[in-house]
Design an enzyme around this catalytic site. Structure first.
Site, short mmCIF file in Angstrom:
data_model
loop_
_atom_site.label_atom_id
_atom_site.label_comp_id
_atom_site.label_asym_id
_atom_site.label_seq_id
_atom_site.Cartn_x
_atom_site.Cartn_y
_atom_site.Cartn_z
N ARG A 28 35.92 -25.15 17.06
CA ARG A 28 36.70 -25.56 18.09
C ARG A 28 38.09 -24.76 18.11
O ARG A 28 38.07 -23.68 18.83
CB ARG A 28 37.27 -26.99 17.93
CG ARG A 28 37.94 -27.69 18.97
CD ARG A 28 38.20 -29.19 18.81
NE ARG A 28 38.97 -29.60 17.60
CZ ARG A 28 39.20 -30.56 17.26
NH1 ARG A 28 39.07 -31.85 17.82
NH2 ARG A 28 39.83 -31.15 16.29
N HIS B 159 38.30 -29.11 9.31
CA HIS B 159 37.83 -30.25 10.19
C HIS B 159 36.60 -30.26 10.27
O HIS B 159 35.95 -29.60 10.53
CB HIS B 159 38.57 -30.22 11.55
CG HIS B 159 38.60 -31.63 11.91
ND1 HIS B 159 39.16 -32.65 11.61
CD2 HIS B 159 38.29 -32.12 13.56
CE1 HIS B 159 39.06 -33.73 12.42
NE2 HIS B 159 38.48 -33.39 13.43
N ARG C 87 43.10 -37.09 6.05
CA ARG C 87 43.97 -37.15 7.23
C ARG C 87 43.17 -38.18 8.05
O ARG C 87 42.45 -37.86 8.94
CB ARG C 87 43.70 -35.89 7.99
CG ARG C 87 44.41 -34.74 7.66
CD ARG C 87 44.44 -33.45 8.46
NE ARG C 87 43.19 -33.29 9.09
CZ ARG C 87 42.26 -32.33 8.75
NH1 ARG C 87 42.78 -31.50 7.71
NH2 ARG C 87 41.10 -32.12 9.59
N CYS D 26 39.25 -53.12 39.89
CA CYS D 26 40.07 -52.43 40.58
C CYS D 26 41.27 -51.75 39.89
O CYS D 26 41.05 -51.78 38.67
CB CYS D 26 40.82 -53.46 41.46
SG CYS D 26 39.51 -54.46 42.53
N MET D 27 42.09 -50.90 40.54
CA MET D 27 43.18 -50.31 40.22
C MET D 27 43.94 -51.18 39.34
O MET D 27 44.50 -50.84 37.91
CB MET D 27 44.03 -49.56 41.01
CG MET D 27 45.07 -48.60 40.25
SD MET D 27 45.98 -47.61 41.53
CE MET D 27 44.66 -46.55 42.24
N ASP D 28 44.53 -52.34 39.96
CA ASP D 28 45.14 -53.31 39.16
C ASP D 28 44.85 -54.67 38.74
O ASP D 28 45.52 -55.60 38.38
CB ASP D 28 46.59 -53.56 39.96
CG ASP D 28 46.97 -52.19 40.68
OD1 ASP D 28 47.58 -51.35 39.72
OD2 ASP D 28 47.12 -52.21 41.81
N TYR E 150 35.62 -54.64 45.75
CA TYR E 150 35.34 -53.72 46.47
C TYR E 150 33.74 -53.34 46.54
O TYR E 150 33.15 -53.42 45.63
CB TYR E 150 36.09 -52.33 46.12
CG TYR E 150 37.59 -52.13 46.38
CD1 TYR E 150 38.09 -52.23 47.35
CD2 TYR E 150 38.36 -52.02 45.13
CE1 TYR E 150 39.36 -52.01 47.62
CE2 TYR E 150 39.61 -51.98 45.29
CZ TYR E 150 40.24 -52.05 46.66
OH TYR E 150 41.45 -51.87 46.84
N LYS F 5 48.35 -38.62 16.23
CA LYS F 5 48.52 -38.24 17.36
C LYS F 5 48.43 -39.40 18.96
O LYS F 5 47.80 -40.35 18.37
CB LYS F 5 47.55 -37.10 17.47
CG LYS F 5 46.21 -37.71 17.26
CD LYS F 5 45.27 -36.69 17.28
CE LYS F 5 43.76 -36.94 16.84
NZ LYS F 5 43.02 -36.22 16.21
C1 LIG Z 1 42.25 -36.70 15.16
C2 LIG Z 1 42.43 -35.95 13.91
C3 LIG Z 1 42.02 -36.69 12.49
C4 LIG Z 1 41.52 -38.02 12.42
O1 LIG Z 1 40.35 -38.26 12.82
P1 LIG Z 1 39.71 -39.74 12.61
O2 LIG Z 1 38.36 -39.46 12.68
O3 LIG Z 1 40.45 -40.69 13.49
O4 LIG Z 1 40.13 -40.16 11.14
C5 LIG Z 1 41.88 -35.57 11.61
N1 LIG Z 1 42.27 -34.32 11.60
C6 LIG Z 1 42.47 -33.66 13.03
C7 LIG Z 1 42.40 -32.28 12.96
C8 LIG Z 1 42.20 -34.47 14.36
O5 LIG Z 1 42.40 -33.85 15.08
#
Ligand SMILES: *Cc1c(COP(=O)(O)O)cnc(C)c1O
Length: 383
Positions: free
Chosen positions: A136, A166, A222, A313-315, A266, A38
């Site tokens: 969540r 999760h 995951r 700064c920004m850039d 700045y 992701k």
């Molecule tokens: C982002 C995410 C992960 C991966 O988490 P890590 O800590 O980077 O291994 C796994 N499962 C879900 C649902 C996530 O949102």
């Protein structure tokens, strides 16, 4: 981005490969790896990263929302893609067209998708998200159990391919919160099993659970951050041999001598204490170099660690290179990565910002040119 500006995120695909193999040997051959890619693979480039992982045998991919999955498909990724955040109402046709598997996180989402699927004449594999303590998204176990039954009995357009949860908190010694969530998930899965519902894919373990659990729970893991070569928390340091894969560098664009008491950038939040050599760099907070590093962060020049002075700064960003012998225009400057035996890790920058490497990596955005290498070889020599 196609530009001559020498501000780069260099991604070492050989190190990515190393990290994947380390995770594979940690979890064993019988557990499937869903590589979490992701947020553009945490800023590393979703398609190049997923292409390497697919070639190495990653079983599936996890993305946050539909368009991230579509980007992978358009980049040629063929393995299953799970949309971890679920799909929005009206996205069924799109998800199906690109072969994306939705997570179902509420009773309504299941009914909506089944309704859409019926209307469109389509079928979907889905993974049921059980909230076991993160609070969540997801169904409570009390909702998930009966919903699994009604999916099987009353929603012929949905096939329950997986159940997912999760972890909110995993420490190297696991800890109570881990066991509490694991137990809740086990109970939900057993409840289904007792009624003949056997979703083949069951998963809860993120990177920290891959590291801490003696055996990975269930048959899919995951991992995200481990692939990208950072520990999920410093307390895991040393638990797996992983390598950083991203370096974030630029070059000195402007160099000048300043007398003592010169205000820098700045607001003049820094004034030189001595006759100084000040270097200006073509990188700023709009590239993902956090402004909070103003007068706090560091960079490497010729292997020497030097401070960021004044406000980012920004850039542009300004560093004090008075202590760097022979400093020259065009010298490489490293914010994350190694140089002449010295290094700055993503965790080090994250600490200076009061955040975690996840946010640092994701923040390095598309203004910054990505360069893909394979160890020291050029990418065209990649195996
Ligand atoms: C982002 C995410 C992960 C991966 O988490 P890590 O800590 O980077 O291994 C796994 N499962 C879900 C649902 C996530 O949102």
């Amino acid at each position: 981005m196609n530009t001559n500006r020498p501000t780069f995120a260099r991604i070492d695909l050989a190190a990515l490969e190393h990290n994947y193999r380390q995770i594979r040997s940690r979890v064993g051959p019988d557990v499937k790896i869903m590589a979490v890619v992701k947020a553009d693979a945490y800023g590393h480039g979703a398609v190049p990263v997923a292409s390497v992982l697919e070639r190495l045998g990653a079983d599936s991919f996890g993305v946050a929302f539909c368009e991230e999955g579509i980007q992978l498909r358009e980049g040629g990724i063929t393995r299953p893609i799970l949309v971890l955040g679920g799909i929005y109402f009206g996205e069924a046709a799109k998800a199906h067209k690109y072969g994306l598997t939705p997570v179902i996180a509420s009773v309504k989402a299941a009914h909506d998708l089944n309704y859409d699927a019926e209307r469109l004449g389509l079928k979907f594999k889905v993974h049921l998200k059980v909230d076991t303590g993160m609070n969540r998204i997801g169904l409570t176990p009390e909702e998930a159990m009966p919903l699994s039954l009604s999916i099987v009995k009353e929603m012929p357009r949905l096939e329950l391919e997986g159940v997912i949860s999760h972890f909110a908190t995993v420490t190297p010694d696991l800890g109570d919160a881990y066991w509490k969530q694991l137990t809740a998930f086990r109970e939900a899965v057993s409840w289904m099993s007792a009624r003949g519902i056997e979703p083949p894919l069951r998963h809860i373990a993120n990177s920290s659970a891959c590291l801490a659990a003696p055996r990975p729970p269930f048959n899919v893991v995951r991992p995200g951050i481990l692939l990208y070569g950072a520990m999920p928390d410093p307390s895991f340091e040393g638990m797996l041999d992983i390598k950083p894969i991203m370096s974030f560098t630029t070059e000195i664009f402007h160099l000048k001598r300043t007398p003592p008491d010169s205000p820098i950038s700045y607001g003049g939040t820094y004034t030189t204490k001595r006759p100084s050599v000040i270097a200006t760099l073509p990188v700023g907070y709009a590239d993902g170099l956090p402004r909070v590093l103003s007068n706090r962060g560091h960079a490497l020049v010729r292997g020497i660690k030097v401070p960021i002075v004044g406000n980012v700064c920004m850039d542009m960003t300004i560093i004090d290179v008075t202590d760097v012998p022979n400093v020259s225009l065009g010298d490489q400057v490293v914010f994350i990565g190694a140089q002449n035996g010295a290094s700055i890790t993503a965790w080090e920058m994250a600490h200076a910002c009061g955040t975690i490497p996840y946010e640092i990596f994701c923040g390095i955005n598309h203004r910054v040119s990505r360069i893909y290498t394979y160890g020291t070889q050029a990418p065209e020599q990649m195996p």
